[in-house]
Design a protein around this motif. Sequence first.
Motif, PDB file in Angstrom:
ATOM      1  N   VAL A 164       0.816  -1.225   0.000  1.00 27.99           N
ATOM      2  CA  VAL A 164       0.000   0.000   0.000  1.00 27.99           C
ATOM      3  C   VAL A 164       0.847   1.270   0.000  1.00 27.99           C
ATOM      4  O   VAL A 164       0.458   2.289  -0.597  1.00 27.99           O
ATOM      5  CB  VAL A 164      -0.974   0.002   1.198  1.00 27.99           C
ATOM      6  N   HIS A 165       1.999   1.242   0.623  1.00 31.50           N
ATOM      7  CA  HIS A 165       2.812   2.425   0.884  1.00 31.50           C
ATOM      8  C   HIS A 165       3.072   3.270  -0.366  1.00 31.50           C
ATOM      9  O   HIS A 165       2.631   4.424  -0.454  1.00 31.50           O
ATOM     10  CB  HIS A 165       4.136   1.960   1.508  1.00 31.50           C
ATOM     11  N   PHE A 166       3.733   2.722  -1.339  1.00 32.75           N
ATOM     12  CA  PHE A 166       4.084   3.487  -2.541  1.00 32.75           C
ATOM     13  C   PHE A 166       2.880   3.766  -3.451  1.00 32.75           C
ATOM     14  O   PHE A 166       2.695   4.902  -3.897  1.00 32.75           O
ATOM     15  CB  PHE A 166       5.193   2.786  -3.322  1.00 32.75           C
ATOM     16  N   PRO A 167       2.032   2.768  -3.759  1.00 31.60           N
ATOM     17  CA  PRO A 167       0.894   3.042  -4.635  1.00 31.60           C
ATOM     18  C   PRO A 167      -0.060   4.103  -4.086  1.00 31.60           C
ATOM     19  O   PRO A 167      -0.562   4.938  -4.844  1.00 31.60           O
ATOM     20  CB  PRO A 167       0.198   1.678  -4.751  1.00 31.60           C
ATOM     21  N   ALA A 168      -0.330   4.090  -2.780  1.00 29.57           N
ATOM     22  CA  ALA A 168      -1.240   5.081  -2.205  1.00 29.57           C
ATOM     23  C   ALA A 168      -0.661   6.486  -2.319  1.00 29.57           C
ATOM     24  O   ALA A 168      -1.377   7.443  -2.651  1.00 29.57           O
ATOM     25  CB  ALA A 168      -1.524   4.743  -0.741  1.00 29.57           C
ATOM     26  N   THR A 169       0.634   6.626  -2.052  1.00 29.80           N
ATOM     27  CA  THR A 169       1.270   7.944  -2.161  1.00 29.80           C
ATOM     28  C   THR A 169       1.303   8.409  -3.606  1.00 29.80           C
ATOM     29  O   THR A 169       1.061   9.590  -3.900  1.00 29.80           O
ATOM     30  CB  THR A 169       2.687   7.900  -1.581  1.00 29.80           C
ATOM     31  N   ALA A 170       1.605   7.497  -4.531  1.00 30.14           N
ATOM     32  CA  ALA A 170       1.628   7.850  -5.951  1.00 30.14           C
ATOM     33  C   ALA A 170       0.247   8.270  -6.429  1.00 30.14           C
ATOM     34  O   ALA A 170       0.094   9.274  -7.149  1.00 30.14           O
ATOM     35  CB  ALA A 170       2.147   6.674  -6.770  1.00 30.14           C
ATOM     36  N   ALA A 171      -0.792   7.537  -6.043  1.00 27.04           N
ATOM     37  CA  ALA A 171      -2.160   7.886  -6.437  1.00 27.04           C
ATOM     38  C   ALA A 171      -2.560   9.251  -5.885  1.00 27.04           C
ATOM     39  O   ALA A 171      -3.223  10.047  -6.558  1.00 27.04           O
ATOM     40  CB  ALA A 171      -3.132   6.809  -5.956  1.00 27.04           C
ATOM     41  N   PHE A 172      -2.153   9.530  -4.658  1.00 29.89           N
ATOM     42  CA  PHE A 172      -2.414  10.824  -4.026  1.00 29.89           C
ATOM     43  C   PHE A 172      -1.788  11.966  -4.819  1.00 29.89           C
ATOM     44  O   PHE A 172      -2.439  12.964  -5.138  1.00 29.89           O
ATOM     45  CB  PHE A 172      -1.855  10.775  -2.599  1.00 29.89           C
ATOM     46  N   LEU A 173      -0.527  11.815  -5.199  1.00 31.48           N
ATOM     47  CA  LEU A 173       0.158  12.863  -5.948  1.00 31.48           C
ATOM     48  C   LEU A 173      -0.430  13.031  -7.349  1.00 31.48           C
ATOM     49  O   LEU A 173      -0.570  14.152  -7.846  1.00 31.48           O
ATOM     50  CB  LEU A 173       1.655  12.552  -6.035  1.00 31.48           C
TER      51      LEU A 173
END
Length: 268
Positions: free
Chosen positions: A91-100
């Motif tokens: 979840v860590h990287f995909p959630a941050t990428a989707a947010f940006l």
Amino acid sequence: MNARTEPAETGTDAIARPPLVRELLLVVGLFLVYKFGRLLATSHTGEAFRNADRVWNLERAVHLPGEGSVQNLLLHGDTLVHLANTYYATVHFPATAAFLIWLYLRRPAHYVRARRVLAVVTAAALVVHLAFPLAPPRMLAATGLVDTAQVYGPSVYGPPRTDHLANQFAAMPSLHFGWALMVAIGLIVATRSRWRLLWLLHPLLTLLVIVGTANHYWLDALVATAMLALALAAIHLPHRTVTTAGRGAGTLVPAARDEDAALVGAGR
């Protein structure tokens, strides 16, 4: 928790999006610098375990709840602990990428601030990782905690001596938690949904996962929170030049103020 609760910024009140190629290069460059920078501390094994003893003893001295209390909840069933490990790993990287990506497309002004905050926090975290290598609680025998990823899977780490892709002695601060908290704060600030506070469930769940899987101490999350708070206080929404009636040409106003004016004008 649908974040699309406002119209996208358009017209003279919309801040120009930064060039896409430049942003991709900045984000990828930041990730690579952080990834390779973490590897510089991989050989500090002895210091990392000494620091782990200090952190563990400090938490007990100030009467923080034991990390084991959270892990015991996860260990009630294989399915629950497996889900926690999967959440930590995926979840860590995909959630941050989707947010940006969402901010870039829908709230450019908020995107610029979020990207700057994440960059500052990540860079500061790298400095701390190098200056204060820290073994996670799953490696410290005194904690009595289980390395849930190794026992139940899935695991993103190999044996520390042979894992050359990650620095496992970079527990403090927890960027898993720091980034998750930034995602929640960013979406709460950038949206107007009555349910937007539910975004806080993301960092809350992340906190329970990183502690319950014995990848981080409570203090790792507290330090990440303090660093994020300092970055948010220092970095504000960018200003832009607007030419709307009543303000005069060339007036600099905060981006958030224009968003509120646009909402009022739309009858919201």
